[in-house]
Design an enzyme around this catalytic site. Structure first.
Site, PDB file in Angstrom:
ATOM      1  N   ASP A  60       0.844  -1.198   0.000  1.00  0.00           N
ATOM      2  CA  ASP A  60       0.000   0.000   0.000  1.00  0.00           C
ATOM      3  C   ASP A  60       0.882   1.252   0.000  1.00  0.00           C
ATOM      4  OD1 ASP A  60      -2.286   1.522  -0.054  1.00  0.00           O
ATOM      5  OD2 ASP A  60      -2.610   1.454   2.103  1.00  0.00           O
ATOM      6  N   ASP A 120       2.715   2.744   8.249  1.00  0.00           N
ATOM      7  CA  ASP A 120       1.538   1.937   7.884  1.00  0.00           C
ATOM      8  C   ASP A 120       1.944   0.673   7.121  1.00  0.00           C
ATOM      9  OD1 ASP A 120      -1.018   1.074   7.645  1.00  0.00           O
ATOM     10  OD2 ASP A 120      -1.633   2.530   6.136  1.00  0.00           O
TER      11      ASP A 120
END
Length: 564
Positions: free
Chosen positions: A339, A356
């Site tokens: 991502d 993240d």
């Protein structure tokens, strides 16, 4: 007194009221009350009750049995009627007494219907009642006799209510325990909010009186899961062998938080700029705060502003630095971010920080290479909008997945610069766009077992294979084979660096040639006839040596009798 007696003229009848109503004055007497009515003696009880002027019925001591038993004409209890009339006439002392109190009997209620009505009324409020199960000490320790499990009380909605989609009662208790253990001293407001978690600022006051340290607390959402696309990251991940636990969201989010904690540990151990993980408790992750001393977090790469000091585009060094981080993440940490975009990268003073990594997967994941191509696409699209001359997706993919090559700076930057120098010239922009789209949608096998047509790929040049960078450069040789080869070379008097060694290392292409077709329909008829005859002779020889069934049964019967 009989009703047939004449009334004296000029006087009102005894039954007529001696008063008349006059407007604005009320009732006024029309004539004085006659003396015979004012001085009349009270009537007896028997005469008052049983005299009937119309039918001339006299009172009799002998009453009808039907009348006393409550037959027709008896509308109530005789004793009550007699006592009431005695009070009216003052039978006890000859003077009138106070009027009896009105005590009309109420009709008996239908108790069954009344209870049904109550049930129907209470049923409207049944859902609003709180039915918590109170457990005493014995029940808590013994639990259920059949299953052996401890019986917990029912959870109320108030216990599961969340603030900002993450702060429920259980999360507050976890933060309180962290404060009591000295992990953090204060918890401040939200720094950022996302689809899977919220990040809050925190402060730790050291006991030695030094400057307070800033911390970041990432709390994952457990009640309302906005991130609905976890399935494709979980399926095939060895840390989620049983798949996503859709029945228990809290347990799944707990494993998700543990996965990010372990991934951050890998990145920090490989010296990749990222927040250092400090503590993990259930779905609450405490990590290093990426920001200045005043508590302001670093901006995302999307919101960063770079100064144009020189003639070169200031975003180009950032692009080269990010490509080097992607290679180290793939080769050193054995991970694919899955991502990576300008939203999951922080920027400060020409340095990038990766955040993240909860959805990051390993190389063994079935869709790892698909996620890698998606990351390359997102990074390339962002820097092209900034005016950077980016490399082709295929070249970046080969550079990241190559087994041989540098993984440390400044060798990484030098290798990327060589890619710029050696890239082929593009004459047609439309052709380049088509090649990029074909590469993005092409299937890339992770292992040789996933190769669709190995014979076709063997005839193609190695440079044209999409999985060229993942192939081994040398053929592994067993130790025994290597020792035997060295002995033969020593006997023949040839050296290990001779031409014979180089020729033996070459792969024989004849092994990829197609052999004769297999199957019975492709066999020669004479060979099939000869094979059939051979099988018949073998079966005939077996039948000649076969023991008859009767003899076999007799032998079995005799042997079993002897054993008994």
């Amino acid at each position: 007194m009989s009703s047939s007696e004449p009334v004296a003229p000029g006087s009102a009848a005894p039954h007529q009221p001696p008063y008349t109503y006059q407007p604005n004055q009320g009732y006024a007497p029309t004539e004085p009350i006659p003396t015979e009515l004012a001085n009349a003696a009270p009537r007896g009880v028997d005469e008052y009750l049983w005299e009937d002027s119309d039918d001339d019925v006299a009172y009799s001591d002998e009453l009808d049995d039907d009348y006393l038993e409550g037959g027709e004409g008896n509308s109530g209890d005789i004793t009550k009627q007699v006592n009431r009339q005695r009070q009216l006439q003052g039978a006890n002392n000859g003077a009138p007494t106070a009027l009896p109190r009105s005590n009309a009997q109420k009709p008996k209620a239908n108790n069954s219907n009344h209870l049904d009505d109550l049930d129907s009324e209470l049923a409207k409020h049944a859902r609003k009642l709180k039915t918590d199960l109170i457990i005493d000490d014995d029940d808590f320790w013994h639990g259920d006799d059949r299953t052996g499990e401890v019986k917990d009380k029912d959870k109320d909605k108030a216990d599961r209510a969340t603030n900002e989609l993450v702060m429920d009662q259980r999360t507050r208790m976890i933060l309180l325990k962290m404060i009591s253990r000295g992990i953090v001293s204060e918890v401040h407001g939200a720094i950022s909010t996302g689809k899977e978690a919220n990040v809050y600022g925190a402060v730790l006051d050291p006991l030695d009186g030094t400057r307070p340290l800033h911390r970041a607390i990432k709390i994952y959402k457990t009640a309302i899961l906005v991130f609905k696309d976890r399935e494709r990251y979980i399926t095939g991940e060895h840390r989620f062998k049983r798949g996503a636990n859709k029945k228990n969201n809290r347990e799944m989010v707990k494993q998700w938080a543990e996965k990010e904690f372990r991934n951050l540990k890998r990145l920090h151990a490989a010296s990749i700029p990222c927040p250092e993980p400090l503590e993990l408790k259930s779905h609450v992750l405490v990590m290093e705060f990426l920001g200045n001393k005043r508590g302001y977090a670093y901006p995302r790469l999307r919101d960063a502003t770079l100064s144009d000091e020189g003639t070169e585009n200031p975003w180009r060094p950032v692009y080269i630095q990010l490509l080097g981080i992607m290679r180290r993440l793939f080769r050193v940490c054995n991970l694919v971010h899955a991502d990576l975009s300008e939203y999951n990268i922080l920027y400060d003073k020409n340095k990038l920080y990766i955040i993240d990594v909860s959805q990051s997967v390993e190389h063994e994941h079935p869709r790892a290479l698909e996620f890698l191509r998606m990351d390359i696409k997102n990074v390339g699209d962002f820097f092209r909008r900034k005016g950077v001359d980016t490399l082709q997706d295929r070249a970046i993919f080969d550079f990241i997945t190559a087994i041989d090559g540098p993984v440390e700076e400044p060798e990484l930057s030098e290798a990327i610069e060589r890619l710029y120098e050696t890239r082929p010239s593009i004459q047609d922009a439309a052709t380049e766009e088509v090649d990029v789209e074909v590469f993005r949608n092409q299937f890339i096998p992770r292992t040789l077992d996933e190769v669709y047509d190995m014979e076709r790929d063997a005839k193609m040049p190695v440079e044209q294979l999409v999985y060229n960078s993942m192939l081994a450069n040398t053929v592994s040789v067993k130790p025994e084979t290597a020792e035997e080869g060295s002995e033969e070379d020593s006997e023949d008097g040839t050296t290990a660096d001779g031409d014979d060694r180089s020729e033996s290392s070459e792969i024989d292409q004849s092994i990829f040639d197609k052999g004769p077709p297999r199957g019975k329909k492709h066999e020669d008829k004479d060979e099939k006839r000869q094979h059939k005859q051979t099988v018949k002779e073998e079966k005939r020889a077996k039948r000649a040596e076969k023991i008859p069934k009767a003899k076999k049964k007799r032998i079995i019967a005799t042997t079993t009798k002897k054993r008994k």
